[in-house]
Design a protein around this motif. Structure first.
Motif, PDB file in Angstrom:
ATOM      1  N   GLU A  25     -11.592   1.383  -2.355  1.00 32.87           N
ATOM      2  CA  GLU A  25     -10.749   0.325  -1.771  1.00 32.87           C
ATOM      3  C   GLU A  25     -11.272  -0.111  -0.406  1.00 32.87           C
ATOM      4  OE1 GLU A  25      -8.381  -1.498  -2.937  1.00 32.87           O
ATOM      5  OE2 GLU A  25      -7.529  -0.426  -4.643  1.00 32.87           O
ATOM      6  N   LYS A  26     -11.749   0.858   0.375  1.00 26.77           N
ATOM      7  CA  LYS A  26     -12.234   0.543   1.720  1.00 26.77           C
ATOM      8  C   LYS A  26     -13.685   0.053   1.707  1.00 26.77           C
ATOM      9  CE  LYS A  26      -9.819   1.078   4.856  1.00 26.77           C
ATOM     10  NZ  LYS A  26      -8.752   0.155   5.339  1.00 26.77           N
TER      11      LYS A  26
ATOM     12  N   ASN B  51     -13.758  -3.817   7.747  1.00 28.52           N
ATOM     13  CA  ASN B  51     -12.608  -3.187   7.110  1.00 28.52           C
ATOM     14  C   ASN B  51     -12.418  -3.658   5.677  1.00 28.52           C
ATOM     15  OD1 ASN B  51     -11.475  -1.503   9.229  1.00 28.52           O
ATOM     16  ND2 ASN B  51     -11.246  -3.440  10.323  1.00 28.52           N
ATOM     17  N   GLY B  52     -12.218  -2.710   4.739  1.00 24.07           N
ATOM     18  CA  GLY B  52     -11.901  -3.043   3.351  1.00 24.07           C
ATOM     19  C   GLY B  52     -10.428  -3.322   3.229  1.00 24.07           C
ATOM     20  N   THR B  53      -9.862  -3.112   2.074  1.00 23.77           N
ATOM     21  CA  THR B  53      -8.428  -3.286   1.832  1.00 23.77           C
ATOM     22  C   THR B  53      -7.610  -2.530   2.890  1.00 23.77           C
ATOM     23  OG1 THR B  53      -9.004  -3.097  -0.498  1.00 23.77           O
ATOM     24  CG2 THR B  53      -6.658  -3.045   0.049  1.00 23.77           C
ATOM     25  N   PRO B  54      -6.675  -3.204   3.584  1.00 21.63           N
ATOM     26  CA  PRO B  54      -5.832  -2.434   4.504  1.00 21.63           C
ATOM     27  C   PRO B  54      -4.843  -1.599   3.698  1.00 21.63           C
ATOM     28  CG  PRO B  54      -5.207  -4.756   4.537  1.00 21.63           C
ATOM     29  CD  PRO B  54      -6.324  -4.636   3.547  1.00 21.63           C
ATOM     30  N   LEU B  55      -4.907  -0.295   3.817  1.00 23.08           N
ATOM     31  CA  LEU B  55      -4.059   0.591   2.994  1.00 23.08           C
ATOM     32  C   LEU B  55      -2.814   1.052   3.727  1.00 23.08           C
ATOM     33  CD1 LEU B  55      -6.828   2.702   1.215  1.00 23.08           C
ATOM     34  CD2 LEU B  55      -5.461   0.838   0.249  1.00 23.08           C
ATOM     35  N   VAL B  56      -2.714   0.688   4.987  1.00 25.78           N
ATOM     36  CA  VAL B  56      -1.489   0.959   5.732  1.00 25.78           C
ATOM     37  C   VAL B  56      -1.055  -0.352   6.373  1.00 25.78           C
ATOM     38  CG1 VAL B  56      -1.909   3.415   6.143  1.00 25.78           C
ATOM     39  CG2 VAL B  56      -2.777   1.734   7.763  1.00 25.78           C
ATOM     40  N   GLN B 122      12.762  -5.628  -5.462  1.00 24.17           N
ATOM     41  CA  GLN B 122      12.842  -6.159  -4.088  1.00 24.17           C
ATOM     42  C   GLN B 122      11.486  -6.526  -3.497  1.00 24.17           C
ATOM     43  OE1 GLN B 122      14.834  -3.035  -1.907  1.00 24.17           O
ATOM     44  NE2 GLN B 122      16.370  -2.873  -3.515  1.00 24.17           N
ATOM     45  N   SER B 123      10.467  -5.784  -3.886  1.00 22.47           N
ATOM     46  CA  SER B 123       9.130  -6.079  -3.350  1.00 22.47           C
ATOM     47  C   SER B 123       8.105  -5.789  -4.437  1.00 22.47           C
ATOM     48  CB  SER B 123       8.848  -5.253  -2.098  1.00 22.47           C
ATOM     49  OG  SER B 123       8.911  -3.876  -2.404  1.00 22.47           O
ATOM     50  N   LYS B 124       6.969  -6.450  -4.344  1.00 23.62           N
ATOM     51  CA  LYS B 124       5.947  -6.322  -5.386  1.00 23.62           C
ATOM     52  C   LYS B 124       5.353  -4.913  -5.430  1.00 23.62           C
ATOM     53  CE  LYS B 124       1.871  -8.538  -7.362  1.00 23.62           C
ATOM     54  NZ  LYS B 124       0.721  -9.413  -7.117  1.00 23.62           N
ATOM     55  N   ASP B 129       5.049  -6.064   0.428  1.00 32.98           N
ATOM     56  CA  ASP B 129       4.436  -7.119  -0.379  1.00 32.98           C
ATOM     57  C   ASP B 129       2.953  -6.920  -0.663  1.00 32.98           C
ATOM     58  OD1 ASP B 129       6.835  -8.410  -0.643  1.00 32.98           O
ATOM     59  OD2 ASP B 129       6.582  -9.503   1.248  1.00 32.98           O
ATOM     60  N   SER B 130       2.368  -5.880  -0.054  1.00 31.66           N
ATOM     61  CA  SER B 130       0.947  -5.647  -0.331  1.00 31.66           C
ATOM     62  C   SER B 130       0.705  -4.219  -0.810  1.00 31.66           C
ATOM     63  CB  SER B 130       0.103  -5.953   0.909  1.00 31.66           C
ATOM     64  OG  SER B 130       0.476  -5.080   1.956  1.00 31.66           O
ATOM     65  N   PHE B 131      -0.390  -4.043  -1.513  1.00 31.42           N
ATOM     66  CA  PHE B 131      -0.811  -2.742  -2.020  1.00 31.42           C
ATOM     67  C   PHE B 131      -1.159  -1.831  -0.846  1.00 31.42           C
ATOM     68  CE2 PHE B 131      -4.374   0.030  -3.298  1.00 31.42           C
ATOM     69  CZ  PHE B 131      -3.860   0.637  -4.435  1.00 31.42           C
ATOM     70  N   THR B 132      -0.592  -0.631  -0.828  1.00 32.34           N
ATOM     71  CA  THR B 132      -0.872   0.318   0.260  1.00 32.34           C
ATOM     72  C   THR B 132      -1.061   1.723  -0.318  1.00 32.34           C
ATOM     73  OG1 THR B 132       1.434   0.943   0.606  1.00 32.34           O
ATOM     74  CG2 THR B 132       0.643  -0.975   1.865  1.00 32.34           C
ATOM     75  N   LEU B 133      -1.240   2.672   0.571  1.00 31.15           N
ATOM     76  CA  LEU B 133      -1.366   4.079   0.179  1.00 31.15           C
ATOM     77  C   LEU B 133      -0.171   4.551  -0.642  1.00 31.15           C
ATOM     78  CD1 LEU B 133      -2.720   6.126   3.230  1.00 31.15           C
ATOM     79  CD2 LEU B 133      -3.924   5.540   1.111  1.00 31.15           C
ATOM     80  N   ALA B 134       1.009   3.985  -0.372  1.00 28.42           N
ATOM     81  CA  ALA B 134       2.209   4.398  -1.103  1.00 28.42           C
ATOM     82  C   ALA B 134       2.044   4.131  -2.596  1.00 28.42           C
ATOM     83  CB  ALA B 134       3.444   3.676  -0.565  1.00 28.42           C
ATOM     84  N   ASP B 135       1.323   3.077  -2.946  1.00 23.44           N
ATOM     85  CA  ASP B 135       1.030   2.795  -4.355  1.00 23.44           C
ATOM     86  C   ASP B 135      -0.188   3.614  -4.810  1.00 23.44           C
ATOM     87  OD1 ASP B 135       2.954   0.467  -4.467  1.00 23.44           O
ATOM     88  OD2 ASP B 135       1.548  -0.280  -2.968  1.00 23.44           O
ATOM     89  N   LEU B 136      -1.228   3.538  -4.012  1.00 20.59           N
ATOM     90  CA  LEU B 136      -2.500   4.198  -4.362  1.00 20.59           C
ATOM     91  C   LEU B 136      -2.320   5.665  -4.735  1.00 20.59           C
ATOM     92  CD1 LEU B 136      -5.931   3.876  -2.660  1.00 20.59           C
ATOM     93  CD2 LEU B 136      -4.880   6.135  -2.803  1.00 20.59           C
ATOM     94  N   HIS B 137      -1.494   6.383  -3.988  1.00 20.45           N
ATOM     95  CA  HIS B 137      -1.311   7.805  -4.268  1.00 20.45           C
ATOM     96  C   HIS B 137      -0.865   8.090  -5.701  1.00 20.45           C
ATOM     97  CE1 HIS B 137      -0.963   9.120   0.228  1.00 20.45           C
ATOM     98  NE2 HIS B 137      -2.198   8.875  -0.147  1.00 20.45           N
TER      99      HIS B 137
END
Lengths: 180, 180
Positions: A25-26, B51-56, B122-124, B129-137
């Motif tokens: 991802e990064k 920076n790649g995808t911001p995960l936070v 409520q949110s995608k 609204d964006s993909f983060t570590l909370a999803d990635l894990h």
């Protein structure tokens, strides 16, 4: 110092896969080094010795460590970074120091250091008996502050003073300072 | 894929210094790439594009994200990992599956997924609204579970199902799966 980032793990392991997906991802490049868990390679010295200083602690101790990391982030660092700005960076950039801001943050930092002094009578480091991220996070700001009038706040508290001497003399920190 | 780990920063920056001391403590090798903040290099495209995808996420959103990371760690993952052990790894190692453990954890996971279904109206994504570590894990465990009878728990919840389809189709995850 150039070398390749290596990820040691098993492609079937969910823990390894979390690390791998983060790296992809990064957009970071790495070399994957398979660890054969079926024959117990992950419990052998060659694998275990890959880890440097443990900067976090397992289980319940991690909760204590987290508390001190929060104290650093919300109490120590705001005062310390303002003092560094006023006393280290402003002089460097030829901007006049705001003495009222110095006084205000010096008083705030003194209160935080009173709490640290008390804590450090109970354990050698903030998170417990070993050096962890809770201590490490302080290094950059403390290192600069020790070159300013704020040094007296650390020197006047014996446990804080011993802790500062200990953490700033770590070889890893010396290597950072030597990069200047 | 081999490349050198690079740290882009300023040796005078306290933030850069924290990263550097961590790397030295862990005994990791790297190449330092100076970023000249005095001429604003840290605000230019060449640096920002590293920076790649911001995960936070910044600021208050990070608190929401942290809550969902805790939910994953304390509710989703314990049930999911037990189900994976029973339904993926035990068959692989020719160990009989414990059907009582499957039933128990299937019920636990269903409850967690009810909460996710509600959240995802409520949110995608779980953190916003964006993909983060909370999803990635979730990716490693979900990926395995989708190959078992547990797939029905995801498929029967429309928002969860759409979320699973979304996060498992990310290019980064495809690269991990392709490593098998």
């Amino acid at each position: 110092m150039a070398n390749t980032t290596k990820v040691h793990g098993s492609v079937l392991s969910t823990a390894t896969r979390r690390v791998l997906v983060c790296l992809y991802e990064k957009g970071l490049e790495f070399e994957f080094v398979p660890v054969n868990m079926a024959v117990g390679e992950h419990k052998k010295e060659a694998f275990l010795s890959l880890n440097g200083t443990p900067l976090v602690t397992p289980g319940r101790q991690m909760a204590t460590l987290s508390v001190w990391m929060e104290v650093e982030a919300h109490h120590f660092e705001p005062a310390a970074s303002k003092l560094n700005w006023e006393l280290c960076f402003k002089p460097l950039f030829k901007i006049p120091t705001d003495t009222a801001a110095v006084e205000e943050n010096e008083a705030k930092l003194a209160k935080v250091l009173d709490i640290y002094e008390s804590r450090l009578t109970q354990s050698k480091y903030l998170g417990g008996d070993s050096f962890t991220l809770a201590d490490l996070h302080h290094l950059p700001s403390i290192s600069y502050l020790m070159g300013t009038q704020i040094k007296k706040l650390f020197d006047s508290r014996p446990h804080v003073s011993a802790w500062v001497a200990d953490i700033t003399s770590r070889p890893a920190w010396s290597k950072v300072v030597a990069m200047n």
